[in-house]
Design a protein around this motif. Structure first.
Motif, PDB file in Angstrom:
ATOM      1  N   THR A 214      96.816  -1.294  52.494  1.00 27.42           N
ATOM      2  CA  THR A 214      97.826  -0.924  51.434  1.00 27.42           C
ATOM      3  C   THR A 214      99.042  -0.388  51.720  1.00 27.42           C
ATOM      4  N   GLN A 408     108.265   2.157  47.676  1.00 32.20           N
ATOM      5  CA  GLN A 408     106.841   2.172  47.382  1.00 32.20           C
ATOM      6  C   GLN A 408     106.626   1.416  46.026  1.00 32.20           C
ATOM      7  N   THR A 412     104.306  -1.896  45.619  1.00 33.97           N
ATOM      8  CA  THR A 412     103.176  -1.714  44.640  1.00 33.97           C
ATOM      9  C   THR A 412     103.197  -2.971  43.689  1.00 33.97           C
ATOM     10  N   SER A 416     100.925  -6.216  43.455  1.00 34.09           N
ATOM     11  CA  SER A 416      99.997  -6.751  42.175  1.00 34.09           C
ATOM     12  C   SER A 416     100.376  -7.913  41.596  1.00 34.09           C
TER      13      SER A 416
END
Length: 420
Positions: A214, A408, A412, A416
């Protein structure tokens, strides 16, 4: 990993010469810095030796500069004419699209087992290895020995010592006490090295991702790291006259070779560059926040095999030859890069001869190095965003926390989108 100098070569061919013959087409990156040491010469020699004992297989190699090679392969794939093999910078997008053979479909068990484990692991997409490591490097801190001896300094192991050394060098008129290249050429590398060295109490920093993959770009550790860089190096004038966000790696290396830099994080190609200019230099592990051991950054380029032409047997046989100990050593020694196999690494580690000995500091870092998250199909977009934006974190009035938070969010969103 290594910027090539635009040397482009193309070996033409007429395809198969008979029903039993197979022609493999390989597109490769150029690691040379002049026509005299172009990768074309390496591949010409290797292919000639291979074809001499494999009469039914021809190998045609096209060598392109690093500026062009990834785009060339993409154009070929998009046009429906994928090469059998490509040796380029990233593999994950092609693996996710189902276009690549798994390494286990091609390579002998002996060849697979010989790859350094962290490199083989970095070649996995969705827990299957598709990226076959081809060349590797790590980073160490280069320092100008003449400057350090004149100033009575010792090379730093901690950030505080690095800043103190840089202050002394600045007071003595050194143009770049510590060169901090966060310009768009290769900012993702310098960024990751600092992230990894930013752990507290000897623990490693988080890098770009956590242990489960992650993104953690805006972690507290990373924000603290870039805040220190801004407050303790940049704002105190210890990084030279060019803003870090506008200083590219090539400029920083050239300035070091010209005797204008006290310290800079560098990879193996800086050795020859500095030696050619007569600069006396030393190399030590990159300093950490605490001065204790932590992970270094490792980089690998990749070989991959496309399924389109269906030449799995011949491709695998050729790759087993490419990754023989002799050939891996020949390539690594020719271009000053680290071997990707245990057998070749062991030979290099045990050798005190040139050029092997000069690579020992980098080789020592490789076993504990951490790689870019190249197995994530979002990494290309994240890397591009870092290159363009991270320098703003250290600009006058810039906000490290704000920039890292925006990066960030980009990461992200890219993660996705790649999952859908």
């Amino acid at each position: 990993m290594v910027s090539a100098m635009g040397m482009t070569a193309l070996l033409g061919g007429c395809g198969s010469t008979g029903s039993s013959d197979v022609t493999l087409r390989l597109v490769a990156a150029d690691y040379g810095d002049s026509p005299a040491n172009s990768s074309k010469k390496y591949w010409d020699s290797l292919v000639k030796a291979y074809e001499a004992t494999h009469s039914g297989v021809k190998v045609e190699v096209s060598v392109y500069s690093w500026n062009d090679v990834d785009r060339k392969v993409k154009e070929m794939v998009d046009a429906g004419h994928a090469p059998d093999l490509a040796q380029i910078g990233a593999y994950a997008d092609y693996a996710a699209a189902g276009k690549l053979y798994a390494a286990s479909d091609l390579l002998s068990i002996r060849t697979q087992a010989d790859f350094l484990s962290q490199l083989a692991d970095a070649g996995q997409w969705n827990h299957v290895q598709y990226g076959i490591p081809f060349a590797a490097s790590t980073r160490v801190l280069f320092y100008n020995k003449t400057m350090f001896e004149s100033a009575g300094l010792t090379p730093p192991s901690s950030w505080d010592q690095l800043a103190a050394d840089a202050k002394v060098l600045k007071d003595k008129g050194v143009k770049y006490p510590f060169a901090l290249p966060l310009g768009p050429e290769e900012a993702q590398a310098e960024t990751m090295q600092w992230m990894l060295s930013g752990g507290d109490g000897g623990s490693g920093g988080t890098g770009y991702t956590d242990d489960i993959g992650t993104y953690t770009i805006d972690s507290q550790q990373n924000v603290s790291t870039f805040t220190w860089l801004k407050d303790d190096l940049v704002d105190k004038g210890l990084t030279g006259p060019v803003a870090p966000g506008k200083l590219n790696r090539a400029q920083a290396f050239a300035a070091f070779a010209d005797g204008q830099v006290g310290m800079v994080n560098g990879h193996p190609t800086l050795i020859q560059q500095a030696e050619q200019k007569g600069v006396r230099f030393g190399m030590v592990p990159t300093p950490s926040r605490s001065g204790r051991a932590r992970s270094s950054m490792g980089v690998s380029d990749w070989m991959m095999a496309f399924k389109q032409n269906g030449h799995a047997e011949q491709t695998g046989d050729f790759l087993n030859y490419v990754y023989s100990r002799k050939n891996v050593l020949d390539f690594s020694r020719t271009y000053g890069l680290l071997p990707v196999t245990s057998s070749a690494s062991n030979v290099m580690s045990a050798s005190d001869a040139a050029p092997d000995k000069a690579l020992h500091p980098f080789l020592d870092q490789l076993a504990t190095s951490e790689m870019y998250p190249v197995g994530k199909t979002s990494w290309a977009a994240v890397s591009a965003a870092v290159k363009q934006n991270i320098g703003q974190a250290l600009a006058p009035g810039g906000s490290p926390a704000g920039v890292l938070t925006r990066l960030q969010a980009t990461a992200t969103a890219a993660d996705s989108a790649s999952a859908n």
